[in-house]
Design an enzyme around this catalytic site. Structure first.
Site, short mmCIF file in Angstrom:
data_model
loop_
_atom_site.label_atom_id
_atom_site.label_comp_id
_atom_site.label_asym_id
_atom_site.label_seq_id
_atom_site.Cartn_x
_atom_site.Cartn_y
_atom_site.Cartn_z
N CYS A 132 -30.01 14.39 30.10
CA CYS A 132 -28.69 13.74 30.01
C CYS A 132 -27.74 14.42 29.02
O CYS A 132 -26.56 14.63 29.34
CB CYS A 132 -28.87 12.26 29.65
SG CYS A 132 -30.18 11.95 28.45
N HIS A 245 -23.85 8.63 25.52
CA HIS A 245 -24.19 9.63 24.51
C HIS A 245 -22.89 10.30 24.03
O HIS A 245 -22.04 10.65 24.84
CB HIS A 245 -25.08 10.73 25.09
CG HIS A 245 -26.49 10.31 25.41
ND1 HIS A 245 -27.01 9.07 25.12
CD2 HIS A 245 -27.50 11.01 26.00
CE1 HIS A 245 -28.28 9.03 25.52
NE2 HIS A 245 -28.59 10.19 26.06
O1 L14 Z 1 -35.66 14.41 29.34
O2 L14 Z 1 -35.19 8.96 25.09
O3 L14 Z 1 -34.27 13.41 30.63
O4 L14 Z 1 -33.07 9.33 25.31
C1 L14 Z 1 -33.66 12.06 28.26
C2 L14 Z 1 -33.49 10.84 27.47
C3 L14 Z 1 -36.10 12.00 27.89
C4 L14 Z 1 -35.91 10.75 27.04
C5 L14 Z 1 -35.00 13.42 29.65
C6 L14 Z 1 -34.26 9.59 25.56
C7 L14 Z 1 -35.01 12.14 28.88
C8 L14 Z 1 -34.54 10.76 26.44
#
Ligand code: L14
Ligand code: 25A
Length: 339
Positions: A132, A245
């Site tokens: 993300c 985010h």
């Molecule tokens: O790798 O805890 O797509 O915010 C991104 C969000 C892993 C967990 C990924 C989190 C996720 C992450």
């Protein structure tokens, strides 16, 4: 009549899976049959799709017969096991986990940046959806890269708890409530209190001192932008925000570009919305990005400490553009061009 597709959502009862179902409906994705898959824990649950309550089924090896597109968001181990099974049944998997992202023969796609890579779904029947924090950053970097080149990126993130899933959303709400009423808190999802706090720790720590989330931003950026020479340095931080985010991004460009030129470029960029009017206190904010599809960018200014540098503040809904929306956009291109 145009063609309809059998679609499965794996992890449908989770934060991202739920949003996938909503976005398929919102964008009128041509669905013939929608299959909702999760673990036994979700048995007996229903999710509404186009006014109809669809029962959640337990994921198994036989789930993918006759399914043409599978949107996966149930964690890396589920994808490791079931994505190849789905692919061998002829289902094209769009995977939201980090399980396959860095495999050279699996395309890692952000539609605004490298849609042509979708063609390589044929290699293994799997397309990976990036992390993300990486998605929202590259959507903004790409037009700058194409105009003047990029040497180095230094990013610090301020990541919402929804990235971790439903349990983390509940944890922030419960801790906030408890602390405001003088109650006790017991951290479960995160190693420390997340309410009224910032944790410089997302995913696990690696031997080099960085977290895996930080290294995802480094490696995935190079792969998506198809330039292994872009230097990326990341610090990823969890903040007590539910959705959206935020990122402070410093870019060192190859050729000089002014803040005004960057603003003009980004105003025309697909998927980007410039919100940059400090005189009116206008800049991107997580609370306004939540529920929206665009990646918001503001605070665009020249870095006074180097010759060719730009600073920006980039915000997007991590569950939508960072995950579910990006996956559905990939599926849209897949059916328009390839299936
Ligand atoms: O790798 O805890 O797509 O915010 C991104 C969000 C892993 C967990 C990924 C989190 C996720 C992450
Ligand atoms: O650590 P991992 O394994 O890599 O997983 C990371 C987590 O990140 C989320 C997702 O969390 C995932 O579990 N995620 C994945 N990709 C993401 C992305 N790109 C992402 N987050 C952001 N960006 P989630 O909780 O939101 O969604 C989990 C979904 O996956 C289903 N699932 C889990 N294990 C499964 C499975 N499906 C099939 N087989 C498995 N083995 C999960 O369904 C959900 O749909 P569920 O039935 O397991 O959970 C339904 C409800 O139950 C609660 N719950 C979750 N875990 C437990 C639990 N209750 C009791 N005990 C538990 N251990 C949840 O609240 C959920 O609502």
């Amino acid at each position: 009549m145009s063609k309809l597709y059998n679609v499965a959502v794996v992890g449908a009862t989770g934060a991202v899976g739920n949003e996938m179902v909503k976005i398929l409906e919102e964008r009128e994705f041509p669905v013939r049959n929608l299959k909702l898959l999760a673990s036994e824990r979700s048995l007996g649950k229903y999710i509404e799709f186009k006014g109809e309550n669809i029962p959640v089924e337990v994921l198994s090896e036989n789930s993918f017969k006759g399914v043409e597109i599978g949107l996966f968001s149930a964690g890396g181990s589920v994808s490791q096991k079931y994505a190849p099974i789905a692919a061998s049944d002829g289902c094209v998997v769009i995977d939201n986990t980090s399980a396959f992202r860095m495999e050279p023969d699996i395309p890692l796609v952000v539609p605004e940046v490298n849609p042509e890579e979708i063609a390589h779904y044929k290699n293994r029947g799997i397309i990976a959806n990036p992390n993300c924090s990486t998605i929202q950053m590259v959507v903004v970097l790409k037009p700058i890269y194409d105009a003047v080149g990029i040497v180095r990126v230094v990013v610090s993130t301020y990541q919402a708890v929804s990235g971790t899933g439903k349990k983390a959303i509940e944890e922030l709400a419960e801790q906030t409530r408890a602390l405001l009423t003088f109650g006790e808190i017991k951290p479960k999802v995160y190693p420390h209190q997340i309410a009224f706090n910032c944790l410089p720790h997302i995913d696990v720590f690696l031997e080099n001192g960085y977290t895996r989330e930080e290294m995802k931003m480094v490696n995935e950026t190079k792969k998506i932008m198809k330039d292994p020479n872009i230097a990326v340095s990341a610090t990823t931080v969890r903040v007590p925000v539910f959705y959206g985010h935020s990122e402070s991004v410093n870019v060192e460009t190859k050729k000089k570009i002014t803040a005004a030129e960057v603003r003009a470029l980004l105003e025309k960029a697909p998927g980007v919305c410039v919100v940059d009017n400090p005189a009116q206190n206008e800049y991107p904010l997580a609370i306004y990005a939540a529920g929206r599809d665009e990646t918001f960018v503001g605070r665009i200014r020249e870095d006074l400490s180097i010759e060719r540098g730009i600073n920006m503040w980039i915000v997007a809904d991590n569950v939508r553009k960072g995950a579910a929306l990006n996956a559905v956009q990939i599926a849209e291109i897949l059916i328009q061009k390839y299936l």
